[in-house]
Write a protein that holds these residues in place. Structure first.
Motif, PDB file in Angstrom:
ATOM      1  N   THR A  19       0.835  -1.201   0.000  1.00 33.14           N
ATOM      2  CA  THR A  19       0.000   0.000   0.000  1.00 33.14           C
ATOM      3  C   THR A  19       0.870   1.252   0.000  1.00 33.14           C
ATOM      4  O   THR A  19       0.470   2.292  -0.481  1.00 33.14           O
ATOM      5  N   ARG A  30     -11.411   0.885  -1.629  1.00 33.09           N
ATOM      6  CA  ARG A  30     -12.098   1.599  -2.705  1.00 33.09           C
ATOM      7  C   ARG A  30     -13.611   1.610  -2.475  1.00 33.09           C
ATOM      8  O   ARG A  30     -14.291   2.544  -2.853  1.00 33.09           O
ATOM      9  N   GLU A  51      -7.056  -3.282  -1.208  1.00 39.65           N
ATOM     10  CA  GLU A  51      -7.305  -2.107  -2.040  1.00 39.65           C
ATOM     11  C   GLU A  51      -8.774  -2.028  -2.450  1.00 39.65           C
ATOM     12  O   GLU A  51      -9.403  -0.971  -2.396  1.00 39.65           O
ATOM     13  N   SER A  94      -3.052  -7.763  -0.909  1.00 39.03           N
ATOM     14  CA  SER A  94      -3.072  -6.328  -1.207  1.00 39.03           C
ATOM     15  C   SER A  94      -4.210  -5.992  -2.189  1.00 39.03           C
ATOM     16  O   SER A  94      -4.812  -4.925  -2.107  1.00 39.03           O
TER      17      SER A  94
END
Ligand code: ATP
Ligand code: MG
Length: 469
Positions: free
Chosen positions: A400, A439, A435, A431
């Motif tokens: 990240t 989002r 993510e 990851s």
């Protein structure tokens, strides 16, 4: 203050009564027995402060009783009553650890003095015992390892809270050291010379817990063949530690509340009220306030037990302490042979999140010391879940941060291609999920939909990688 308790044993009932009368007048509480076997039962159940016994009795002599009694309570002062002719055996008895002896024709004053001296001796012995333990750090603060700001705060509060007589509630996740802290509170309190009595509220069914805590009279229920003091009585003038207090059944909460308010209790099946003076330290890993709201915990009792609240931070919030603790446990379990951790192993320990807190770390180090081949603990000596947990967290963080691929070679370890690939897949998967979840603002359904997998699978994966929305 509750009166000291003397157990008087003699096969002649008159003698027993005579002694009891004298000692009661002097302000002591007397228990009596005319059969040495029954005396042993009473010693076990009642835990008197002093034993006064005849030397010559049918069945078991006073010497035998002396030996057995001191097995049960090494600090118990025993005074033997002996006819003039057996003065030699009295001397023998002193060698065996009797505190004193009296001739059969003792005067009232002699008896009173001997008992008084015996009790004072016991008090000093208990204090010495306790001081010694404190000096050795067996119970004190020295035993609680930690230098992080979070733990420094705990120590400050602990010192202040200990010297008061206020009840303390220790709150913390499993394995954070709640019992250790409770013992340190006691050891640093004015009650240190008296007993520290732990009771696990979660370990016994309700009725057993009740008689364990409050004691019972003979015949109170089937199987109650003798009367027994409860742990609350044992803790008189000392500290009662109620572990997992949230698990205390409602009916016992009511009884405990009454005992705390009135400083008196009634044994199960008993009628008389018994004075008790206890300081209460309780521990919980559940939110007691929430239990109150849900009606699972009595509000009045909550306010009684939670006068001072101490929060033990989880290990993952104690910056730097993992290293400190790991080395302390290494010294404890590694003996002479194991001298340290290699860098990778130590880094792995520091990166892992320790859901089981200090206890888990202690187990992991103990295991590693047993497995280590050489003189250092290496990565290979750590359990799989610790390696995985630490690896994913480290990789996730760097991913990240946009630092690019760093694992698995970054750890200094050279893995075979197959293992490296697997590890990388996990890193990527973790990851990717993180993510996606970010989002979608932590919305699992939406993130799962975007990933094209069902919600349950998504959930399982983020649990596996310990990702939080
Ligand atoms: N700060 C510390 N320094 C050294 N040892 C510790 C520390 N904290 C905990 N320990 C050790 O970790 C183990 C667990 O501690 P303890 O039993 O006090 O935890 P707990 O909070 O009561 O756990 P649980 O909720 O599971 O009962 C014990 O062996 C204890 O000695
Ligand atoms: Mg505990």
């Amino acid at each position: 203050m509750t009166p000291s308790r003397v157990l008087i044993v003699d096969d002649e009932p008159d003698m027993v009564e005579n002694c009891a009368r004298i000692l009661r007048r002097a302000g002591y509480q007397c228990l009596t027995a005319t059969d040495p076997r029954q005396a042993l039962v009473q010693l076990d159940a009642e835990r008197p402060d002093l034993l006064l016994t005849d030397l010559k009795m049918p069945g078991m002599d006073g010497m035998e009783l002396l030996r057995r009694a001191r097995e049960l309570d090494p600090a118990l002062p025993v005074i033997l009553i002996t006819a003039f002719a057996t003065i030699e055996s009295a001397v023998e008895a002193i060698k065996e650890g009797a505190f004193d002896y009296l001739p059969k024709n003792f005067t009232v004053e002699q008896l009173r003095l001997a008992v008084e001296r015996g009790l004072r001796h016991r008090q000093l012995q208990l204090e010495n015992l306790n001081l010694r333990e404190q000096l050795q750090g067996a119970l004190g603060l020295e035993n609680i390892i930690g230098r992080s700001p979070a733990m420094t705060k705990v120590f400050e509060l602990l010192r202040k809270a200990a010297r008061s007589d206020a009840n303390i509630l220790v709150i913390g996740e499993s394995g954070t050291g709640k019992e250790l802290v409770a013992r340190a509170i006691h050891a640093n309190s004015p009650r240190a010379a008296q007993a520290f009595v732990p009771v696990d509220c979660a370990s016994l069914p309700e009725n057993l817990l009740e008689s364990e805590l409050f004691g019972h009279e003979k015949g109170a229920f089937t199987g109650a063949v003798k009367s027994k003091r409860g742990l609350m009585e044992v803790a008189d003038r000392g500290t009662l530690f109620l572990d997992e207090i949230a698990e205390l059944p409602l009916s016992l909460q009511v009884k405990l509340l009454r005992a705390l308010q009135e400083r008196q209790l009634r044994r199960v099946g008993g009628t008389s009220l018994i004075d008790v003076d206890v300081r209460l330290v309780s521990a919980t890993n559940r939110d007691l306030r929430e239990a109150v709201t849900k009606g699972q915990f009595r509000e009045e009792l909550y306010y009684r037990v939670d006068v001072i609240e101490m929060h033990l931070p989880p290990l993952r919030e104690r910056a730097g302490d993992v290293k400190l603790l790991a080395h302390a446990f290494l010294r404890r379990y590694g003996g002479e042979r194991i001298t340290g951790f290699d860098d990778v192993a130590l880094e792995t320990l520091e990166t892992y999140t320790w859901p089981g807190n200090v206890r888990e770390l202690q187990n992991v180090v103990e295991r590693a010391c047993a497995l280590a081949d050489g003189d250092r603990v290496t990565r290979r000596d750590l359990p799989e879940h610790v390696l995985q947990g630490a690896g994913v967290r480290a990789a996730g963080a760097s991913a990240t941060a946009g630092a690019g691929p760093a694992l698995p070679l970054a750890s200094g370890e050279e893995l075979p291609l197959k293992e490296a690939k697997e590890k990388w897949m996990q890193v990527l998967e973790a990851s990717y999920l993180r993510e996606l979840l970010e989002r979608h603002g932590g919305n699992i359904s939406a993130a799962a939909k975007a990933a094209g997998i069902d919600r349950k699978t998504f959930h399982r994966l983020i649990n596996k990688y310990q990702i939080r929305g």
